[in-house]
Design a protein around this motif. Structure first.
Motif, short mmCIF file in Angstrom:
data_model
loop_
_atom_site.label_atom_id
_atom_site.label_comp_id
_atom_site.label_asym_id
_atom_site.label_seq_id
_atom_site.Cartn_x
_atom_site.Cartn_y
_atom_site.Cartn_z
N THR A 11 0.92 -1.13 0.11
CA THR A 11 0.01 -0.03 0.10
C THR A 11 0.70 1.16 -0.03
N ALA A 12 1.92 1.13 0.83
CA ALA A 12 2.86 2.35 0.86
C ALA A 12 3.17 2.66 -0.38
N VAL A 70 1.11 5.10 -2.93
CA VAL A 70 0.72 6.11 -2.47
C VAL A 70 1.04 7.42 -3.79
N GLY A 84 -0.10 6.58 3.81
CA GLY A 84 1.15 6.03 3.55
C GLY A 84 1.84 5.56 4.98
N TYR A 125 -3.71 10.99 5.17
CA TYR A 125 -2.46 10.41 4.50
C TYR A 125 -2.53 8.77 4.56
N TYR A 167 -1.57 14.65 5.55
CA TYR A 167 -0.48 15.13 4.93
C TYR A 167 -0.26 16.66 4.91
#
Length: 468
Positions: free
Chosen positions: A360-361, A364, A377, A375, A456
């Motif tokens: 998933t990270a 981003v 991430g 966010y 973020y």
């Protein structure tokens, strides 16, 4: 059970107050470091300043405890109790102390005051032969008074023993009395028709932390309230004890009792809490992010920040959640409120926020994110952890030793790094505008925490430029 409060001399009272101030100061230092004093014992092995502070606190409490064990009136009152007991026939008396030196001193004093009674001593530092001889004399009745040091309870089998005296005991005194009571309650034998009535005497130092043994437990449920009598002894040896109406302290209501008092529902506004300040500890910062004692972020804060602010009059602080009904308890700091308050409750247990996995990270895309958006991430701080301060209109700070340095916002040599700082500060001004801590993760993304969410702020590939 007879409870005897002994009195400190003037000199002992002064020394006790000095020791207590030392304990209280160290407890306050622990609280300022974010640690409750109840956790100090388990933190002694930690390195650094916090471990040093925990060890100092434990040492100070041990020093005060040792001082209370040595209070002069303990042995005088114990000797008076034994003397009165030995005035009756067929009495067999067991006395217990916490320390060998004080037990030895008590033995010698009893033998001096009761020259016609054989008093024997038993503790782990004596030779095996001496210990066996002492126990044999007590069992046979040749030595009807036995002074021992804490270890001797379950192992002794003397059915004739019917008087127990806890001259000094640790905070587990109630368990000690229960165990000793099992010894004293044993019958004399089948040929004796009437059951034996055991007699226990508990000594504590009045007006000190020794009285906490009554705040922790209800002694009436051992034998019934009517079978517990409370006395306080003055210093004058010619004056007898004064009977009290009840124990010097009583346990606080349980969580269930408080829940019933609240009408079996959390209050809509702060109500003073009468029970013990107990439960899992959490903290909330000024932006509403709740963390547990491991610093993990709570994903469902459920308005805890507002509850803390309602009691303390300002955002941020520590609180506890009770284990059964999930009530939120906050300690007032004296500015708006003092004491412990219940400010509401949680609809569901707190849940630690899940961190995104590596797959998933990697996906981003911050091009679609605006400052302040959640966010998705990673939450690592591989790129560093920094403070954005509102001084000078906004600066990015970091500590190097005792020095504070500021990220540069202009540079002919590294314009891209300077632009990173400018871009971050612009995003911060539009979204936050007050001092916060931010992290730069392994992807170069700057995030901050608010109300349990990672938000973020900006993309800063390569980080920042710092003055040499």
């Amino acid at each position: 059970i007879e409870h005897h409060g002994v009195t400190l001399t003037d000199e002992e009272r002064r020394e006790y107050e000095v020791l207590s101030r030392m304990v209280e100061d160290l407890a306050e230092n622990l609280r300022q470091a974010g640690v409750e004093s109840s956790r100090a014992f388990s933190m002694q092995r930690q390195e650094g300043d916090l471990g040093d502070l925990a060890r100092s606190y434990v040492a100070a409490t041990s020093r005060r405890k040792d001082f209370l064990y040595k209070v002069k009136e303990r042995s005088r009152v114990a000797a008076r109790i034994v003397g009165e007991a030995m005035g009756e026939s067929t009495r067999r008396v067991l006395l217990f102390h916490e320390r060998v030196a004080e037990a030895t001193e008590l033995h010698d004093r009893l033998q001096e005051l009761l020259p016609d009674v054989s008093v024997v001593l038993e503790h782990s530092q004596l030779a095996d032969g001496e210990r066996k001889q002492a126990l044999a004399g007590f069992r046979s009745g040749e030595s009807p008074v036995l002074v021992s040091v804490k270890s001797l309870i379950e192992g002794i089998d003397v059915p004739e023993a019917d008087v127990g005296v806890s001259v000094a005991s640790s905070s587990s005194v109630r368990q000690r009395i229960q165990a000793l009571g099992r010894v004293l309650r044993r019958s004399f034998g089948e040929e004796v028709g009437d059951p034996k009535v055991a007699e226990m005497h508990v000594l504590y130092v009045a007006g000190t932390v020794d009285e906490l043994i009554y705040a922790k437990e209800d002694w009436g449920d051992l034998t019934g309230d009517a079978e517990n009598t409370y006395w306080v002894w003055p210093l004058d040896p010619d004056v007898g004890p004064v009977q009290q109406d009840g124990p010097p302290d009583t346990p606080r209501p349980t969580e269930d009792q408080e829940w019933e008092r609240l009408g079996e529902q959390p209050p809509s506004e702060p109500v003073e809490w009468q029970g013990a300040f107990a439960g899992q500890e959490y903290s909330v910062d000024t932006r509403g992010t709740v963390r547990n004692i491991s610093k993990s972020v709570i994903a469902n804060p459920q308005g805890a920040a507002d509850m803390v602010a309602a009691v303390r009059g300002r955002p941020g602080g520590k609180f506890k959640v009770t284990p059964v009904h999930r009530l939120v308890l906050i300690a007032g700091d004296g500015r708006v409120r003092s004491g412990i308050w219940v400010a509401g409750g949680l609809a569901e247990p707190f849940r630690v926020r899940d961190e995104p996995d590596a797959a998933t990270a990697a996906e981003v895309d911050v091009s679609t994110l605006r400052p302040g958006d959640p966010y998705p991430g990673p939450g690592d701080d591989e790129g560093g952890r920094f403070r954005i301060s509102s001084r000078r209109g906004g600066v990015i700070e970091r500590k190097i030793g005792r020095e504070t340095v500021y990220a540069l916002t202009s540079s002919d040599d590294s314009p891209l790094l300077a632009e990173n700082a400018t871009r971050l500060l612009e995003a911060w001004k539009t979204q936050v505008g007050q001092g916060i801590t931010v992290t730069v993760n392994s992807l170069g993304h700057v995030t901050y925490e608010a109300a349990g969410e990672r938000r973020y702020l900006a993309d800063v590939p390569g980080g920042f430029l710092w003055p040499e």
